[in-house]
Scaffold this active site. Structure first.
Site, mmCIF file in Angstrom:
data_model
loop_
_atom_site.group_PDB
_atom_site.id
_atom_site.type_symbol
_atom_site.label_atom_id
_atom_site.label_comp_id
_atom_site.label_asym_id
_atom_site.label_seq_id
_atom_site.Cartn_x
_atom_site.Cartn_y
_atom_site.Cartn_z
ATOM 1 C CD GLU A 173 -2.825 5.876 4.881
ATOM 2 O OE1 GLU A 173 -3.524 6.756 4.358
ATOM 3 O OE2 GLU A 173 -2.129 5.091 4.234
ATOM 4 C CD GLU A 372 -3.906 0.802 4.039
ATOM 5 O OE1 GLU A 372 -3.600 1.485 3.044
ATOM 6 O OE2 GLU A 372 -4.694 1.206 4.907
HETATM 7 P P1 P53 Z 1 -6.186 4.502 -2.905
HETATM 8 C C1 P53 Z 1 -2.812 7.932 -0.574
HETATM 9 C C2 P53 Z 1 -3.998 8.431 -1.075
HETATM 10 C C3 P53 Z 1 -5.221 8.006 -0.538
HETATM 11 C C4 P53 Z 1 -5.239 7.098 0.494
HETATM 12 O O1 P53 Z 1 -5.193 4.335 -1.688
HETATM 13 C C5 P53 Z 1 -4.075 6.594 0.996
HETATM 14 C C6 P53 Z 1 -2.853 6.991 0.441
HETATM 15 C C7 P53 Z 1 -1.578 6.426 0.904
HETATM 16 O O2 P53 Z 1 -0.959 7.264 1.791
HETATM 17 O O3 P53 Z 1 -4.090 5.783 2.031
HETATM 18 C C8 P53 Z 1 -4.361 4.405 2.106
HETATM 19 O O4 P53 Z 1 -7.429 3.756 -2.539
HETATM 20 C C9 P53 Z 1 -5.640 4.183 2.866
HETATM 21 C C10 P53 Z 1 -6.610 3.277 2.179
HETATM 22 C C11 P53 Z 1 -6.479 3.433 0.685
HETATM 23 C C12 P53 Z 1 -5.101 3.000 0.279
HETATM 24 O O5 P53 Z 1 -4.131 3.828 0.894
HETATM 25 O O6 P53 Z 1 -6.404 5.945 -3.062
HETATM 26 O O7 P53 Z 1 -5.426 3.768 4.186
HETATM 27 O O8 P53 Z 1 -7.898 3.543 2.664
HETATM 28 O O9 P53 Z 1 -7.457 2.763 -0.040
HETATM 29 C C13 P53 Z 1 -4.846 3.073 -1.209
HETATM 30 O O10 P53 Z 1 -5.485 3.896 -4.069
#
Ligand code: P53
Length: 475
Positions: A173, A372
């Site tokens: 990301e 993802e």
């Molecule tokens: P979580 C938003 C916020 C935080 C992480 O997120 C994010 C995103 C999406 O843009 O990115 C990804 O665990 C990331 C993972 C993460 C997953 O989204 O906050 O690549 O590491 O766990 C889900 O629900």
């Protein structure tokens, strides 16, 4: 559908492994993040402060349990599995000359187990877990010194795992660095902590360019080490819609997409797009970028694009404060009245995935991997043996269906699909355990308490049948 389509799941080292100081591991940026929740942000502490809760220190103990966990993934029929190599297991401080053998050994064992169980390792080099020392000593990615550290790390792991890993991606990301007002993402993606009096836009663009140069260098080196490598970039792909058909809204949505496309344009085309150059001129942003580095960008373009997809965003050129949505990737984001949101405010939009895949494929003509996708939800765990997660099944079903339509009806070339968090792990955004994504429940709370036992949820058998039938039964 490709014959060798990859079906599986994805995690990241820092959210699962635990054992944050075992076998010589150094402190990463994830190790200084406290736990939060959907109302309270995670705190970034200066070093480790006794008495605070740092959920990434324990993860789900995957470092010790992976043999058992992989058996469950095998049972679901995974033929691919995405995780990251914790940079701090290989180079604890990030700037050492010699790698840590015990760290290399851990991933040798993990990758061997994956391969033995029929799963191709799909490996992220940097997933929100750069060495904390690089932040303290150099200010993170604002410094070009960090490029060399990352390239050294990549070179070592490419050489070491070249016979085991084919699919790589450089930065998870990468575009989440774009908003300097977002302290969390600035820190985890770029190791950036802004000074009040500095030109934040300039620092952000410099750090982004440094990372893009590092990515290109690594692609170039990787292909020399092994010509079979497939090395991609990774974007948080949140498509942006106009709130209305007002031309100003439509234009704004297009411009907002540049916060994603800037990174993709450099990764795929190997050059800084004109809209960014114009912005630098207009804003008097001066970027340190040599001729040699510009050439590097050209030489190290990616083989494929990978994305995370959770939601879409909608922007309005006339934002009213009370309209603002809970998840904001920029100040102009408002709630889309046609969509519902998760408990964390992420707007559920399966059609947006089909839209995104089409936009990406026909803009870049590169194969796409969805690395993802998933639903973070509160599960009712009162009966651990029988957790019914129909809402998760519905979310995934609709998204996989949209992916299939993009492939079958629209002709988009998709390499694979790895759902996020096939087993419950620590949330990146909030540090919670109770924001669960898994087909497998982990009996552990936000403080690391619990038996850590694994239980199959209802979605386990469902995903297994999706894989078995190549999702045929969904359509
Ligand atoms: P979580 C938003 C916020 C935080 C992480 O997120 C994010 C995103 C999406 O843009 O990115 C990804 O665990 C990331 C993972 C993460 C997953 O989204 O906050 O690549 O590491 O766990 C889900 O629900």
């Amino acid at each position: 559908m490709r014959e060798n389509f990859l079906w599986g799941g994805a995690i990241a080292a820092h959210q699962a492994e635990g054992e944050w100081q075992t076998d010589g591991k150094g402190i990463s940026v994830a190790d200084v993040l406290t736990s939060g929740n959907h109302k309270k942000k995670r705190e970034i502490t200066k070093g480790i402060i006794a008495g605070k809760n740092y959920p990434n220190h324990f993860g789900i103990d995957f470092y010790n349990t992976y043999q058992e966990d992989l058996k469950l993934f095998e049972e679901m029929g995974f033929n691919g599995f995405r995780t990251s190599i914790a940079w701090t297991r290989i180079f604890p401080n990030g700037d050492e000359a010699v790698p840590n053998e015990a760290g290399l050994q851990f991933y040798d064992d993990l990758f061997d187990s994956l391969i033995e169980k029929g799963m191709a390792p799909i490996i992220t080099l940097s997933h929100f877990e750069m060495p904390y020392h690089l932040v303290e000593a150099y200010g993170g990615w604002r410094s070009k010194k960090v490029i060399d550290c990352f390239v050294r790390f990549a070179e070592v792991v490419f050489e070491h795992y070249k016979s085991k890993v084919k699919y790589w991606m450089t930065f998870n990301e990468i575009n989440n660095m774009f908003n300097p007002e977002d302290e969390f993402f600035s820190f985890v993606t770029g190791g950036l902590q802004y000074q009040a009096d500095e030109n934040k836009q300039q620092v952000m663009y410099q750090a982004s360019m440094n990372q893009l140069i590092a990515s290109a260098k690594v692609v170039e080196i990787g292909k020399k080490i092994c010509s079979d490598f497939e090395i991609g970039c990774m974007l948080a792909f949140i498509p942006v819609y106009p709130f209305s058909s007002h031309p100003e809204d439509v234009l704004l949505a297009q411009q907002e997409m540049r916060s994603r496309y800037f990174y993709l344009d450099v990764h795929v085309h190997g050059e800084v797009p004109n809209y960014t150059k114009r912005l630098w001129e207009r804003e008097k942003i001066v970027i340190d970028l040599s001729e040699e580095e510009l050439q590097t960008l050209k030489n190290g373009t990616v083989d494929y694009i990978s994305i995370s997809y959770y939601m879409s965003n909608t922007v309005s050129s006339r934002v009213l404060q009370d309209q603002a949505s809970s998840y904001k990737s920029s100040a102009n984001v408002v709630d889309n009245p046609y969509l519902t949101a998760s408990d964390w405010g992420w707007q559920n939009d399966p059609t947006g995935l089909r839209y995104a895949l089409n936009e990406l494929y026909y803009r870049y003509r590169k194969p796409i991997m969805i690395v993802e996708n998933g639903l973070g939800a509160f599960d009712d765990v009162s009966n651990k043996e029988a957790i019914v997660d129909d809402y998760r099944i519905a979310y995934l079903k609709n998204h996989i269906k949209a992916m299939k339509q993009a492939m079958d009806e629209d002709g988009v070339d998709v390499l694979g699909y790895t759902s996020w968090g096939p087993i419950d792990i620590v949330s990146a955004g909030t540090g919670e355990m109770k924001k669960r994504y898994g087909f497998i429940y982990v009996d552990q709370d936000d403080f690391g308490q619990g038996t850590k036992q694994r239980y199959k949820k209802k979605s386990f058998e469902w995903y297994k049948s999706v894989i078995q039938t190549n999702a045929e039964t969904l359509i």
